[in-house]
Design a protein around this motif. Structure first.
Motif, PDB file in Angstrom:
ATOM      1  N   ASN A  17       0.845  -1.140  -0.058  1.00 22.18           N
ATOM      2  CA  ASN A  17      -0.059   0.026  -0.041  1.00 22.18           C
ATOM      3  C   ASN A  17       0.730   1.315  -0.021  1.00 22.18           C
ATOM      4  O   ASN A  17       0.461   2.153   0.462  1.00 22.18           O
ATOM      5  N   SER A  18       1.980   1.281  -0.673  1.00 24.38           N
ATOM      6  CA  SER A  18       2.890   2.288  -0.552  1.00 24.38           C
ATOM      7  C   SER A  18       2.161   3.456  -1.443  1.00 24.38           C
ATOM      8  O   SER A  18       1.894   3.273  -2.716  1.00 24.38           O
ATOM      9  N   PRO A  19       2.411   4.880  -1.031  1.00 27.27           N
ATOM     10  CA  PRO A  19       2.040   5.832  -1.820  1.00 27.27           C
ATOM     11  C   PRO A  19       2.976   6.020  -2.881  1.00 27.27           C
ATOM     12  O   PRO A  19       2.433   6.840  -3.794  1.00 27.27           O
ATOM     13  N   LEU A  20       4.046   5.348  -2.996  1.00 19.47           N
ATOM     14  CA  LEU A  20       4.776   5.260  -4.288  1.00 19.47           C
ATOM     15  C   LEU A  20       4.194   4.776  -5.553  1.00 19.47           C
ATOM     16  O   LEU A  20       4.499   5.013  -6.757  1.00 19.47           O
ATOM     17  N   TYR A  21       3.049   4.116  -5.257  1.00 16.69           N
ATOM     18  CA  TYR A  21       2.461   3.493  -6.470  1.00 16.69           C
ATOM     19  C   TYR A  21       1.704   4.454  -7.263  1.00 16.69           C
ATOM     20  O   TYR A  21       1.444   4.561  -8.193  1.00 16.69           O
ATOM     21  N   SER A  22       1.486   5.606  -6.485  1.00 13.44           N
ATOM     22  CA  SER A  22       0.871   6.783  -7.142  1.00 13.44           C
ATOM     23  C   SER A  22       1.715   7.953  -7.779  1.00 13.44           C
ATOM     24  O   SER A  22       1.453   8.447  -8.601  1.00 13.44           O
ATOM     25  N   TYR A  23       3.105   7.940  -6.945  1.00 10.41           N
ATOM     26  CA  TYR A  23       3.989   8.765  -7.644  1.00 10.41           C
ATOM     27  C   TYR A  23       5.179   8.115  -7.274  1.00 10.41           C
ATOM     28  O   TYR A  23       5.500   7.952  -5.869  1.00 10.41           O
ATOM     29  N   PRO A  24       6.202   7.772  -7.927  1.00 13.46           N
ATOM     30  CA  PRO A  24       6.042   8.006  -9.091  1.00 13.46           C
ATOM     31  C   PRO A  24       5.377   6.951 -10.183  1.00 13.46           C
ATOM     32  O   PRO A  24       5.097   6.925 -11.373  1.00 13.46           O
ATOM     33  N   GLY A  25       4.934   5.756  -9.439  1.00 13.72           N
ATOM     34  CA  GLY A  25       4.249   4.661 -10.055  1.00 13.72           C
ATOM     35  C   GLY A  25       5.111   3.607 -10.143  1.00 13.72           C
ATOM     36  O   GLY A  25       6.443   3.491 -10.579  1.00 13.72           O
ATOM     37  N   TYR A  26       4.588   2.306  -9.942  1.00 14.25           N
ATOM     38  CA  TYR A  26       5.281   1.193 -10.060  1.00 14.25           C
ATOM     39  C   TYR A  26       5.486   0.838 -11.510  1.00 14.25           C
ATOM     40  O   TYR A  26       4.922   1.005 -12.551  1.00 14.25           O
ATOM     41  N   CYS A  27       6.851   0.423 -11.586  1.00 13.14           N
ATOM     42  CA  CYS A  27       7.335   0.036 -13.022  1.00 13.14           C
ATOM     43  C   CYS A  27       8.476  -1.226 -12.723  1.00 13.14           C
ATOM     44  O   CYS A  27       9.260  -1.267 -11.944  1.00 13.14           O
ATOM     45  N   TYR A  28       7.971  -2.308 -13.516  1.00  8.12           N
ATOM     46  CA  TYR A  28       8.886  -3.458 -13.647  1.00  8.12           C
ATOM     47  C   TYR A  28      10.187  -3.372 -14.286  1.00  8.12           C
ATOM     48  O   TYR A  28      11.170  -4.112 -13.988  1.00  8.12           O
ATOM     49  N   GLY A  29      10.064  -2.164 -15.187  1.00  6.72           N
ATOM     50  CA  GLY A  29      11.593  -2.041 -16.027  1.00  6.72           C
ATOM     51  C   GLY A  29      12.043  -3.258 -16.430  1.00  6.72           C
ATOM     52  O   GLY A  29      13.111  -3.826 -16.627  1.00  6.72           O
ATOM     53  N   PHE A  30      11.056  -3.914 -17.543  1.00  7.67           N
ATOM     54  CA  PHE A  30      11.456  -5.160 -17.964  1.00  7.67           C
ATOM     55  C   PHE A  30      12.455  -5.095 -19.463  1.00  7.67           C
ATOM     56  O   PHE A  30      13.172  -6.033 -19.810  1.00  7.67           O
ATOM     57  N   ILE A  31      12.590  -3.852 -19.744  1.00  4.58           N
ATOM     58  CA  ILE A  31      13.753  -3.765 -20.926  1.00  4.58           C
ATOM     59  C   ILE A  31      14.707  -2.713 -20.664  1.00  4.58           C
ATOM     60  O   ILE A  31      14.366  -1.671 -20.017  1.00  4.58           O
ATOM     61  N   LYS A  32      15.877  -3.202 -21.000  1.00  6.39           N
ATOM     62  CA  LYS A  32      17.126  -2.259 -20.974  1.00  6.39           C
ATOM     63  C   LYS A  32      17.501  -2.462 -22.368  1.00  6.39           C
ATOM     64  O   LYS A  32      17.342  -2.994 -23.122  1.00  6.39           O
ATOM     65  N   GLY A  33      18.250  -1.017 -22.312  1.00  7.09           N
ATOM     66  CA  GLY A  33      18.803  -0.890 -23.741  1.00  7.09           C
ATOM     67  C   GLY A  33      20.258  -1.251 -23.867  1.00  7.09           C
ATOM     68  O   GLY A  33      20.971  -1.581 -23.151  1.00  7.09           O
ATOM     69  N   THR A  34      20.547  -1.755 -25.226  1.00  6.24           N
ATOM     70  CA  THR A  34      21.918  -2.314 -25.372  1.00  6.24           C
ATOM     71  C   THR A  34      22.907  -1.329 -25.593  1.00  6.24           C
ATOM     72  O   THR A  34      22.552  -0.070 -25.857  1.00  6.24           O
ATOM     73  N   ALA A  35      24.109  -1.868 -25.339  1.00  2.56           N
ATOM     74  CA  ALA A  35      25.327  -0.823 -25.544  1.00  2.56           C
ATOM     75  C   ALA A  35      25.297  -0.190 -26.972  1.00  2.56           C
ATOM     76  O   ALA A  35      25.626   0.859 -27.042  1.00  2.56           O
ATOM     77  N   ARG A  36      25.053  -1.030 -27.631  1.00  2.00           N
ATOM     78  CA  ARG A  36      25.077  -0.707 -29.245  1.00  2.00           C
ATOM     79  C   ARG A  36      23.997   0.580 -29.604  1.00  2.00           C
ATOM     80  O   ARG A  36      24.294   1.330 -30.179  1.00  2.00           O
ATOM     81  N   LEU A  37      22.820   0.459 -28.857  1.00  2.00           N
ATOM     82  CA  LEU A  37      21.977   1.598 -29.182  1.00  2.00           C
ATOM     83  C   LEU A  37      22.660   2.716 -28.649  1.00  2.00           C
ATOM     84  O   LEU A  37      22.489   3.764 -29.170  1.00  2.00           O
ATOM     85  N   PHE A  38      23.047   2.575 -27.146  1.00  2.00           N
ATOM     86  CA  PHE A  38      23.676   3.937 -26.373  1.00  2.00           C
ATOM     87  C   PHE A  38      24.884   4.351 -27.227  1.00  2.00           C
ATOM     88  O   PHE A  38      24.601   5.649 -27.455  1.00  2.00           O
ATOM     89  N   ASN A  39      25.511   3.797 -28.061  1.00  2.00           N
ATOM     90  CA  ASN A  39      26.507   4.215 -28.865  1.00  2.00           C
ATOM     91  C   ASN A  39      26.396   4.409 -30.194  1.00  2.00           C
ATOM     92  O   ASN A  39      27.139   5.260 -30.828  1.00  2.00           O
ATOM     93  N   LYS A  40      24.968   4.445 -30.732  1.00  2.00           N
ATOM     94  CA  LYS A  40      24.678   4.872 -32.050  1.00  2.00           C
ATOM     95  C   LYS A  40      24.447   6.387 -31.833  1.00  2.00           C
ATOM     96  O   LYS A  40      24.459   7.070 -32.944  1.00  2.00           O
ATOM     97  N   TYR A  41      24.123   6.820 -30.742  1.00  2.00           N
ATOM     98  CA  TYR A  41      23.921   8.418 -30.636  1.00  2.00           C
ATOM     99  C   TYR A  41      25.224   9.156 -30.472  1.00  2.00           C
ATOM    100  O   TYR A  41      26.258   8.273 -30.181  1.00  2.00           O
ATOM    101  N   ASP A  42      25.230  10.424 -30.777  1.00  2.00           N
ATOM    102  CA  ASP A  42      26.569  10.920 -30.493  1.00  2.00           C
ATOM    103  C   ASP A  42      26.949  10.931 -29.269  1.00  2.00           C
ATOM    104  O   ASP A  42      26.159  11.135 -27.981  1.00  2.00           O
ATOM    105  N   ALA A  43      28.354  10.585 -29.005  1.00  2.00           N
ATOM    106  CA  ALA A  43      29.113  10.157 -27.769  1.00  2.00           C
ATOM    107  C   ALA A  43      29.146  11.461 -26.838  1.00  2.00           C
ATOM    108  O   ALA A  43      28.932  11.234 -25.442  1.00  2.00           O
TER     109      ALA A  43
ATOM    110  N   ALA B 177      10.851   8.103  -2.754  1.00  2.00           N
ATOM    111  CA  ALA B 177      11.578   7.291  -3.821  1.00  2.00           C
ATOM    112  C   ALA B 177      12.587   8.446  -4.694  1.00  2.00           C
ATOM    113  O   ALA B 177      11.862   9.592  -4.491  1.00  2.00           O
ATOM    114  N   THR B 178      13.536   8.436  -4.527  1.00  2.00           N
ATOM    115  CA  THR B 178      14.435   9.461  -5.196  1.00  2.00           C
ATOM    116  C   THR B 178      15.278   9.091  -6.220  1.00  2.00           C
ATOM    117  O   THR B 178      15.618   7.963  -6.418  1.00  2.00           O
TER     118      THR B 178
END
Lengths: 563, 1049
Positions: free
Chosen positions: A326-352, A377-378
């Motif tokens: 019953n954490s108030p954090l459910y309402s802010y920022p909101g629960y998130c499982y974070g099921f996807i992480k980005g690859t280093a390849r994606l990170f490095n496709k952008y301007d360094a 939550a900070t």
């Protein structure tokens, strides 16, 4: 004896009235005619045709399921060693079965609506608009099927009896022919984007844009019908010249939209920009049909009893998992499982150096640190050197306005077609047909300039591409699509049509598998992220026909290659 | 001292009697009816223990009786009524004895009539109500198991009011209902709530099993028929009867959980990290210098004790019955109050019944039988959670940590604060049970009136009209202290009211011609026409975000109203029926019946179905060569064939149904638009499911029916199954009803009753039955070979096949991996890494368990790689168990000694397996939850020190399928009922104006012998033909002991 005759007569009377007695009529509304009464009824039937798009098995499972593992990102659970997320599954896989099932459910509903389009009494013009949308959706469902399953049964009439349901597969080319037929018919019927005013119903320019996407797909692997580049070009030109769409270039300057721990020191304190504003708008249910042309519309928090929610922000997003129920954090920022992480390849496709502002939006620059005792939550900054293990952060729950928030799902709409994609498709088709013309450069550079936070109409030394040949321009397009459209459910299809899916997946798998386990480049051991890529073989160019279909449809005798 | 005194009195009596004068009485004893001489009749002088004699071979006797006072002779003979004769002046006393009404003269209620048991041609079993009524249960179906051969009874679990499945001669239908048709006082009901009938109102329960008996019920007879007849008034003075019992129920078996020491040890193994979020076991348990050994001295919290109680059971019946020659009446009421053994669960019932029969003239009779029942069931169903196993209350009860916290009061905490509430939804089970509000109130009125008119002497017309009005209201309220209403949840405090109602009427008109054609032949012809209609409707209200939880349902207007879809539907049925019974010389019996059923549930061209049957029986004991036999008293061969049907489908399943379900809403412009969709595919060819059954039986009786034996063999083939067939998903529908596929049931039923000892003061009789049924799926839809079923007991398992039905095999087999114990050290290659740690790598030739090869470690769970591809996955699933028993039966013994009576009833099921899903959570923690207690048996898990253990190590589980590790032998033998009573001497009672007075103590579920490791082997928490014997979070079964009184005056 007389009495017996009387009885026999009574029995005879009884039996003749039996028929009437046994012909019961439903007291509930259960017949099609009871619903297809007027425009409202037909619109509700149309909502039924749209409904599978928002299902948890279709777009609801795209970012964290079917498109979980690409060269852009990976499923962020080291324990996930089987399933579609890591390309380790068989034809009985439920996700695949459910995707197939829901797409065909949509097709059957579209067929039903098309077959009964004339039932209600209503305005003829509006009837044709609904017919156009149903035709388009049938085509779109077949497009989703053919790009994932190859040859599929082509059903164009509603199922009315369980005794006649066996149907063989049609050739991929024939399926595409039907898609083009349905969509081109639809293009003449549906309303314009301006007339509709919101992005969840299909407009004329959306049909044109999706036709461009279909044509590009046909032009590439496996059909390699290169003549379709010209068609794609024509369709994108229609969209561009319609004047109904443009890249979003505005953003809020409110401090609440400030970024956190941005890479580029020179980004002003107010680090919001037009690119990220697109996704903040999505979280705040703000429509911008100029840029975001077609969205799968999600809504609510389950408190109203409706279950029309999606996965963006809660399944995929920046991990935020307090342990108290019953954490108030459910309402802010909101629960998130974070099921996807980005690859280093994606990170490095952008301007360094971080000049391409899109990177610090699509990959998180911070994590949520949860204190379960104080229920706070900070944001904790991630070291700027980290390339491995950043959460996919394109959609963020902290911007949602509706509370209480549901733990697992959000009302954030899924963008299916953005104007940026139209420009990139145009550039790609133009390059294929006419080479890297000025128009082609102009299109891709508009997208790049917006990504760099620069005015889109003004040439930029920093952002603009120049001096490419046809091949290198194509490569630039491929990379730009990744930078601009990553995690929007397009990468797998793109890699396949460019015929580099298996090699790309294997190489990104190897890269991730060899990721540093400690040090400045990574947040923890991310080597498991290579599992999916390493598992990919040629058979993964298509999903298997689900075993449920194989076992109940005897006219399908062979599965896809390798399955 | 007292014994000596008694002995002296005895001696004195002997002495004084021998001193008296005596005279000799002689005579012959014969059968009153046949005049046969009776040898071996025991004759005694009433009031004395000496001087008894028996009749000789010629039926004659002589006996000394005291001459100076009037003596009473008592004649006793097995199978005959005892007779008392007062000796006056006569010297010769010839006596005729009357044969007892033995079971041959019993009348059996069959469809639309009754027949003497000896004239039965079909297979019909009667439940011995005197035995059944000794069980302290609320509803007859709870006591039916093991009473009748071929009637398999399984209850879901021990919750008061939990569902009971009755299956007669095996499952015919694959996806549709297999429960029998009930005929309660002539009213046909397909899905009755058996709680509405007070068991002590029941006069008889007859179970029609073969097609000859059931075909008269045509389209609804295929699953067998249970005919229940309630008591009527009898001519005579009013008899008041009163019965009351009160007793207690306790949990029959508690699960043995880990002690604090073992629990903490396991937690430390599960999460070895020193710190973490949420807090690790080290941070929680090893603070302030505490070590693991500290927990040896900690008193555990026993959650099973905290949530359970010694629960009250109380049952009162009152009836008055009597009548004149013309008017007979029976009025009865009853109350039941049964507390559940888990907190805050309860079942209450109030019933009232009036039965009146009135003969207006000699030719015209009318009557009515009306019953009102009020049922109130309270408490949550532990077998149903909210999409995750941790929401089921039994998961909390067993899984809550046994170690008290020093930081907070665990017993008062809503949730264990150290638990990860993100994926673990357990809440304090005591608080959860106490605050749960789930009440179902049912009001049922059943009334059936008739008029019977004798048109001619042999010709009778009977017409009846009955109604059932059933209204059930389910009220649920989730306050802030419940799982579903807790703060932070999106629904907030919420509640729901659901009304499910039906009304049903039935009109039956029959004409019976009962004629003696000649001296030797009799004929009985029945013809009839019936009509029935049922209307069902439901509605309700659902509200969330209630601001004032104290107002409960009164505050419903203040919350957010949720959409509730009401529904209404009808079915009708019209039938013609006919039957001929022909009896030649009581030797040759012939029955044929025919029913035409018209049902609105099928499209008009398929409205009518036709169901014929025929049976012949030969009573060879009546043939001259056996008629005189002293040994054989009954001998009958029976053969029958018939067709019956099953129409258990939805009222409008033949039509494609459209609807706008809330889950199919799509959003346009931020507004919900409920999508109109075809929800169900119709089938305009839909028709009956037909069962053809052949039955052959023999009934034997020996020594004047002192021993009776019945055997039946049968074969049933059900074709045109109403099969909810899997369609190709590409058709746009998941399933649709088709008449396709076939199922076979073959079986053997044996019943034996014996009167083992019959003496003046002591009797012992036994009744035993056993039934074997073999079920086989013959075919499914075209080309389909298997039908897999999943069970949604937990989100992680809802898509995993748990059961399979395979063509050629019985329905409902467990399905999954073949479990091979654990990986041992020998399965691994070893190497040493840079840090000096030994690395175990699975040998390439050893198959994985589905997990990534590199991850598998010694002690992990191991499955058989059936196809040898080195990887265990769904292709390696095999049949791992059989949900259907090889045989079931019961064994009942009745003893009487003077005023005492004792009934001991055993019941068993043999050869069926259970799928123990509890074990997945509690013996190895398949979901890997922290702060989650385990069965004590898991202490034997694999560790480097216990490396031969076949029980996988901590975190050594890998799923991907159910496995034979969780399939257990569910055979059991249960001492189901023991009842001991004492009847007071009627003579004494007469003085206080009582007729009978009996005190008794009865017990239910006293002892169970089983190998099953779970709490109770009689369990079936996901009741369906395809998924038998699944055990998850079952309500614990109670052991009941009651004390009571039966009184008539």
């Amino acid at each position: 004896m007389k009495k017996i005759y009387v009885l026999l007569v009574l029995v005879a009377i009884a039996s003749s009235s039996c028929k009437k007695f046994l012909d019961t009529q439903p007291t509930d509304k259960i017949a099609l005619e009871q619903y297809y009464t007027d425009e409202t009824g037909l619109t509700q039937a149309l909502a039924g045709v749209y409904d599978p798009l928002g299902s948890g098995n279709v777009y609801g499972n795209l970012p964290n399921g079917f498109e979980a593992c690409t060269d852009e990102g990976y499923y962020a659970r080291s324990g996930q060693v089987t399933g579609i997320q890591v390309f380790n599954f068989d034809p009985s896989n439920t996700n695949v079965t459910n995707l197939w099932t829901d797409l065909y459910t949509g097709i059957n509903r579209a067929n039903d609506l098309i077959a009964h389009i004339d039932v209600p009494q209503m305005d003829e013009g509006k009837r044709q608009i609904i017919l156009g949308e149903a035709l388009f959706l049938r085509g779109y469902y077949y497009f989703m099927l053919v790009t994932r399953f190859g040859d599929v049964p082509l059903r164009l009439a509603p199922t009315t009896s369980p005794n006649d349901v066996q149907l063989a597969r049609s050739k991929t080319a024939d399926v595409y022919a039907q898609i083009l037929k349905d969509m081109t018919t639809a293009e003449t019927k549906v309303a314009t984007s301006t007339a509709i005013g919101y992005p969840s119903r299909v407009s004329k320019t959306v049909v044109q844009g999706i036709l461009a996407r279909v044509c590009l797909q046909m032009a590439g692997y496996p059909l390699n019908d290169t003549g379709k580049y010209a068609d794609a070009l024509a369709w994108t030109k229609k969209v561009i010249s319609s004047g109904e769409h443009a890249l979003n270039t505005t953003f809020s300057t409110d401090a609440t939209f400030n970024g956190f721990n941005e890479t580029l020191p020179s980004v002003p304190a107010n680090s919001n920009n037009a690119y990220r504003q697109i996704f903040i708008n999505a979280a705040q249910e703000i429509y911008n049909t100029k840029e975001s042309m077609w969205e799968i519309e999600f809504k609510g928090n389950r408190a109203d009893g409706y279950l029309d929610l999606g996965p963006l922000g809660s399944q995929v997003g920046i991990t935020m998992t307090p342990s108290a129920a019953n954490s108030p954090l459910y309402s802010y920022p909101g629960y998130c499982y974070g099921f996807i992480k980005g690859t280093a390849r994606l990170f490095n496709k952008y301007d360094a150096t971080g000049k391409d502002l899109r990177r610090d939006w699509v990959l998180t620059t911070y994590t949520w640190t949860v204190n379960n005792t104080t229920n706070t939550a900070t944001k904790t900054a991630i070291a700027k050197t980290v390339q491995y293990g950043r959460d996919m952060a394109k959609w963020r729950r902290e911007y949602e306005l509706l509370t209480p928030k549901d733990k697992n799902q959000t009302g954030i709409n899924f963008p299916v077609l953005r104007y940026a994609d139209i420009l990139l498709m145009f550039a790609e088709a133009e390059n294929q047909v006419n080479g890297p013309t000025a128009d082609a450069y102009n299109a891709i550079n508009q997208v790049r300039r917006r990504g760099y936070g620069l005015p889109v109409a003004v040439a930029s030394v920093v952002a603009d591409l120049t001096g490419l040949n046809k091949a290198t321009f194509q490569q630039a397009i491929e990379d730009e699509r990744m930078r601009e459209l990553c995690f929007e459910g397009l990468r797998r299809m793109d890699l396949i049509r460019w015929n580099k899916f298996v090699s790309t997946m294997n190489s990104v798998g190897a890269e991730m598998g060899a990721a540093p386990t400690t040090g400045a480049l990574t947040s923890g051991n991310q080597q498991y992220g290579g599992l999916g890529g390493k598992n990919v073989t040629a058979r993964n160019l298509l999903f298997p026909i689900p075993s449920l279909e194989m076992s109940s449809n005897k006219l399908i005798t062979e599965n896809n290659p390798g399955w | 001292m007292r014994r000596i005194l008694l002995f002296s009195v005895f001696l004195l009596t002997v002495f004084s009697s021998s001193a008296q004068q005596s005279k000799i009485i002689t005579g012959t004893v014969t059968d009153q009816k046949t005049g046969e001489i009776l040898a071996g009749v025991s004759i005694s002088i009433k009031g004395t223990a000496k001087g008894g004699v028996t009749t000789r071979a010629q039926g004659d006797y002589s006996i000394n009786v005291p001459a100076d006072q009037p003596a009473v002779l008592v004649f006793r003979y097995v199978g005959y009524h005892a007779k008392e004769v007062t000796v006056n002046q006569q010297k010769i006393i010839n006596v005729t004895l009357v044969e007892q009404n033995n079971d041959l003269d019993q009348v059996v209620v069959v469809g639309y009539g009754t027949v003497a048991k000896k004239d039965l041609t079909g297979s019909v079993s009667s439940v011995k109500m005197s035995d059944l009524n000794k069980a302290p249960v609320r509803s007859f179906d709870e006591a039916l198991a093991g009473r009748v051969a071929g009637v398999q009874v399984t209850s879901a679990d021990g919750r008061p009011g939990s569902g009971v499945d009755i299956v007669i001669r095996g499952n015919n239908s694959v996806t549709q209902a297999n429960s029998p048709l009930y005929v309660v006082d002539g009213f046909l009901i397909e899905d009755p709530n058996n709680n509405v009938v007070n068991p002590s109102d029941i006069e008889s329960i007859d179970i029609l099993k073969d097609a000859s008996a059931t075909a008269i019920y045509g389209a609804r007879g295929a699953n067998g028929v249970v005919v229940i007849t309630t008591k009527k008034g009898k001519q005579g003075k009013p008899v008041f009867s009163f019965s009351s019992n009160i007793g207690v129920q306790r949990m029959a078996k508690k699960m043995d959980m880990m002690s604090p020491y073992e629990y903490v040890k396991y937690q430390l193994e599960l999460t070895p990290a020193l710190t973490g979020t949420p807090a690790t076991p080290t941070q929680i348990y090893l603070t302030d210098g505490k070590t693991l050994d500290y927990y040896n001295g900690v008193n555990p919290i026993d959650w099973q004790d905290l949530v359970s109680r010694t629960a009250l059971y109380n049952n009162n019946d009152f009836a008055v019955r009597g009548g004149t020659k013309k008017l007979k009446y029976s009025l009865s009421t009853s109350t039941v109050n049964q507390n559940g053994i888990l907190l805050n669960s309860n079942y209450q019932r109030y019933t009232g019944r009036a039965v009146i029969d009135y003969a207006i003239t000699d030719k015209l009779k009318v009557g009515i039988n009306a019953n009102y029942s009020h049922l109130k069931q309270k408490g949550i169903d532990p077998t149903r959670g909210e999409n995750g196993a941790t929401t089921n209350v039994m998961t909390s009860i067993l899984g809550m940590r046994p170690v008290p916290s020093e930081v907070f009061d665990l017993e008062d905490a809503f949730q264990d604060p150290d638990m990860n509430a993100g994926n673990d939804y357990r809440i304090n089970p005591v608080i959860s049970l106490q605050n749960a509000y789930n009440v179902t109130t049912t009001n049922n009125i059943t009334a059936n009136g008739y008029a019977e008119y004798a048109i001619l002497k042999d010709l009778k017309l009977r017409s009846s009209f009955g109604i059932i009005e059933n209204k059930a209201e389910n009220d649920v309220f989730n306050n802030t202290k419940t799982s579903a209403g807790r703060p932070g949840g999106v629904n907030g405090v919420n509640g729901k009211i659901t009304n499910n109602n039906y009304s049903n009427w039935l009109n039956e008109n029959t004409l019976t011609w009962d004629k003696k054609i000649s001296k030797k032949s009799k004929i009985n012809i029945l013809g009839g026409f019936t009509m029935q209609k049922r209307h069902t409707w439901s509605n309700g209200r659902s509200v969330t975000q209630l601001p004032n939880e104290d107002l409960m349902f009164d505050g419903f207007d203040q919350g957010v109203q949720q959409r509730v879809d009401p529904s209404a539907s009808d079915w009708t049925m019209a039938s013609f029926l006919g039957r001929i019974n022909y009896n030649y010389d009581s030797k040759y019996l012939f029955t044929a019946s025919y029913r035409a059923d018209g049902s609105s549930k099928f499209p008009s061209q398929n409205h009518w179905g036709y169901f014929p049957s025929a049976a012949i029986a030969w009573r060879f004991d009546q043939e001259n060569f056996l008629k005189k036999s002293k040994v054989l008293s009954e001998g009958k061969l029976r053969v029958s064939y018939g067709q019956t049907g099953n129409n258990r489908v939805g009222d409008f399943d033949y039509l494609t149904n459209y609807f706008n379900p809330i889950i199919n809403t799509y959003t346009f412009n931020n507004e919900y638009v409920p999508g109109v969709i075809p929800t169900k595919l119709g089938n305009s060819d839909l028709k009956w499911e037909t069962t053809e059954q052949v039955d052959a039986g023999i009934d034997l009786g020996f020594l004047k029916q002192r021993i009776t034996f019945s055997a039946d063999v049968y074969r049933k083939v059900t074709k045109d199954l109403l099969l909810n067939t899997q369609l190709p998903p590409s058709a746009g529908f998941g399933t649709a009803l088709k008449n396709i596929g076939s199922v076979e049931n073959r079986g053997l039923e044996l019943t034996l009753t014996t009167q083992n000892i019959v003496t003046k003061n002591f009797t012992w009789s036994t009744n035993a039955n056993i039934a074997f049924n073999r079920n086989k799926l013959i075919s499914l839809a075209e080309g389909q070979n298997t039908l897999e079923s999943t069970i949604n007991w937990d989100a992680a398992w809802r898509n995993v096949s748990a059961y399979v039905a395979e063509v050629g095999q019985p329905l409902g087999s467990m399905y999954g991996y073949e479990w091979l114990g654990t990986y041992k050290y020998a399965d691994f290659n070893t190497s040493v890494n840079g840090s000096g740690v030994t690395i175990y790598t699975l040998k390439p030739e050893v198959a994985t368990n589905g997990n990534t090869r590199a991850t598998i470690q010694p002690g992990d769970i191991k499955y058989k790689d059936q196809n040898g591809d080195g990887v265990v996955n769904a292709q390696d699933y095999v049949k791992t168990g059989n949900g259907l028993p090889a045989h079931t039966g019961g064994f009942s013994n009745n003893f009487t000694y003077k005023g005492f009576d004792l009934n001991i009833f055993f019941q068993w099921s043999y050869g069926n397996d259970l799928l123990n899903a509890n074990k997945m959570l509690f013996e190895g923690n398949s979901n890997g939850l922290g702060n989650f207690n385990q069965y004590a048996s898991y202490e034997n898990r694999w560790t480097p020190q216990n490396a031969e253990s076949e029980m996988f190590r901590t975190r050594g589980f890998f799923g991907g399928g159910y496995s034979s590790n969780y399939v257990e032998d569910g055979s059991y033998l249960r001492l189901k009922t023991v009842s001991l009573g004492y009847n007071l001497d009627p003579k004494l009672l007469k003085k206080v104006y009582l007729k009978t007075l009996r005190f008794f103590v009865s017990a239910q579920n006293l002892a169970t012998w089983t190998k099953y490791s779970g709490a109770d082997p009689e369990v079936n928490t996901y009741r369906s033909v395809l998924t038998p014997g699944f055990d998850f979070s079952a309500y614990p079964r109670a052991r009941t002991v009651v004390f009571g009184t039966n009184l008539t005056f």
